[in-house]
Scaffold this active site. Structure first.
Site, PDB file in Angstrom:
ATOM      1  CE  LYS A  43      -4.005   1.877   2.555  1.00 40.98           C
ATOM      2  NZ  LYS A  43      -4.881   1.682   3.737  1.00 40.98           N
ATOM      3  CB  SER A  86      -8.243   3.480   2.712  1.00 40.70           C
ATOM      4  OG  SER A  86      -7.355   2.916   3.655  1.00 40.70           O
ATOM      5  CB  SER A 121      -8.338   0.666   5.587  1.00 35.57           C
ATOM      6  OG  SER A 121      -9.006   1.890   5.682  1.00 35.57           O
TER       7      SER A 121
END
Lengths: 89, 432
Positions: free
Chosen positions: B38, B113, B137
């Site tokens: 990420k 997210s 997330s």
């Protein structure tokens, strides 16, 4: 709930900038969220919070860190090995 | 001896912000396994933006602890994945660089997210991915893309090098197409790190077991209440029946703190964000300020230009919650509510081994469907409790509604990530 003036003031405190064109939208959205937070007013506040918190400290010894060159490599403006920032006063 | 592999994915879902065409990797338990990271996790020499314009061009001079561990394990780090800017969102639509699409239906969001990480794994572009979970997330996009995602117990994975949004809530965790691979990735990244004072000496070296005979599962009624799509609830209830057929015992329970959990979460995370994001001043990283303007003027302009609307909205909300005269009204009460959530989990988990329910109240939204911030926040209701308490929680695919995947969420006791993983594994081996 919150007024456009409140939002303008908080945006200034937080240094995030806000346009006149955004102020109505932000005020409406922040009001909606803060109204939702009002559920917290119905909480029983008499109960003591448990605070099992303590600091994690280490000996004050020099450990490896970034070199001056590495620290400055992402800065937009540097001068004589320093970060260059706008004037504060 | 270092080896190399080529990585040129057909990224039609915009899962990646950066890809590494020639990847070097070494020997170890993950030798040659392709792992996506990420974009809020620091990678030495590889651009790291948090999907924000304010960090465009930022090349970190160091690796996050998890990245060091991945490299030591031989993993091939193939790229950085798209996300909601600074982790603030539930759909990955808040990326400054455009949304990621759901690999199963490109008209829908992948969740967020960590949407890029989930989409990359779901679409088969890479083997495994690393995400971060502040209020769901990892678990939300895992559920929406039909993969497995774990939010570990707070402290089990070092946050050193994770660009902070809400320190007291967030954890880095593994994402994979199946539980065994997730477990293997978790064993590489878990463990203590002196550079993160909240990390705990609890490494993970567990092989998932599918024997769940006698396991006690708590089923909170609030997880099936108002706002939960009845079809999603039905699929999850069937999944829990499957666990019963494998020898588990279920017990209904209640979590009265659920009424306050979402407010407690949003007051806490926006407050922490308003403080954490103060560092993005354009001086040490970012586009650079060299104007004759005063500090506050230049700083405000830079941040207005560099941050997206959701980030600025959360900074404003957090500043408001912490402001003199409002602190007692919001932040302090949120901490009382947070304590209630912890107490509820501790009480329930005295009687049962794990808690089960849906990960998300609905299937993946259509792009643009959640345009109002509060409506978007409400969809986090089932994932935020685990972050408020710090307990481990996993999402494992358990069926479909309208062709889109549904996630079964399993929440466990502190440092009992092993049991959470075993329960998911047992279901995966026997379930759909």
């Amino acid at each position: 709930m919150v007024t456009a003036e409140d939002v303008r003031k908080v945006a200034k405190l937080a240094d995030v900038g806000i346009d006149d064109s955004e102020i109505t939208e932000f005020t409406r959205q922040c009001s909606g969220v803060l109204e939702y937070f009002e559920i917290l007013d119905t909480l029983d506040q008499s109960k003591q919070l448990i605070r099992e918190r303590y600091n994690i400290l280490r000996e004050d010894e020099v450990t490896p860190s970034l070199s001056q060159e590495e620290s400055l490599q992402n800065a937009g403006q540097t001068e004589k090995g320093f970060f260059k920032a706008p004037r504060v006063m | 001896m270092a080896k190399t592999l080529s990585f040129n994915p057909d990224d039609s879902v915009h899962a990646f912000l950066t890809t590494i065409p020639e990847v070097t990797y070494g020997e170890g338990p993950l030798s040659g396994v392709t792992v996506a990271v990420k974009d809020n996790i620091t990678t030495k020499g590889i651009e790291t933006t948090c999907a924000s314009k304010i960090l465009k061009g930022y090349i970190p001079p160091y690796d996050a602890h998890v990245v060091t561990l991945l490299k030591d394990a031989g993993a091939a780090i193939v790229g950085k994945t798209n996300m909601d800017e600074f982790g603030m969102g539930t759909t990955t639509e808040n990326s400054a660089f455009g949304p990621t699409l759901n690999p199963l239906d490109k008209n829908r969001v992948p969740g967020g997210s960590s949407g890029g990480s989930a989409a990359a794994v779901g679409a088969g572009l890479c083997d495994l991915a690393i995400g971060s979970d502040t209020g769901g997330s990892i678990r939300c996009p895992a559920a929406f893309c039909g993969i497995v995602g774990l939010k570990p117990t707070y402290g089990r994975v070092s946050r050193f090098g994770l660009i902070a949004y809400a320190n007291s809530l967030e954890q880095i965790g593994p994402m994979a197409r199946d539980v065994s691979s997730l477990s293997k990735l978790f064993s590489v990244i878990a463990g203590p790190d002196p550079r993160d004072a909240t990390s705990v000496d609890r490494p993970y070296s567990h092989e998932p077991l599918k024997k769940i005979d006698g396991l006690k599962i708590g089923v909170p009624e609030e997880f099936f209440g108002e706002g939960v799509n009845p079809q999603v609830a039905e699929v999850v209830r069937e999944a829990i029946s499957t666990l019963e057929s494998l020898g588990a015992e279920t017990k209904p329970c209640t979590m009265p703190s659920m009424k306050y959990a979402l407010s407690a979460y949003y007051v806490t995370c926006t407050s922490e964000a308003s403080s954490n994001l103060a560092r993005f001043d354009g001086v040490r990283y970012g586009p650079g300020l060299d104007s004759p303007k005063s500090w506050h003027e230049a700083y405000s302009e830079q941040r207005k230009e560099g941050f997206g609307k959701e980030v600025r909205r959360r900074i404003i909300l957090g500043t408001f919650s912490l402001a003199a005269g409002y602190f007692g009204r919001y932040y302090q009460k949120a901490q009382t509510a947070r304590q209630m959530v912890r107490d509820d989990f501790e009480r329930i988990l005295k009687d049962v081994d794990v808690i089960a329910g849906p990960t998300m109240p609905d299937i993946a939204f259509r792009l643009g469907e959640k345009s109002d911030p509060l409506q978007m926040y409400l969809s986090d209701i089932l994932t935020v409790p685990a972050n408020l308490a710090g307990v481990p929680a996993i999402s494992v695919p358990c069926g479909r509604v309208d062709g889109m995947p549904v996630g079964l969420q399993i929440i466990g006791k502190y440092f009992d990530d092993e049991r959470v993983i075993d329960t998911a594994y047992a279901f995966e081996q026997e379930g759909v």
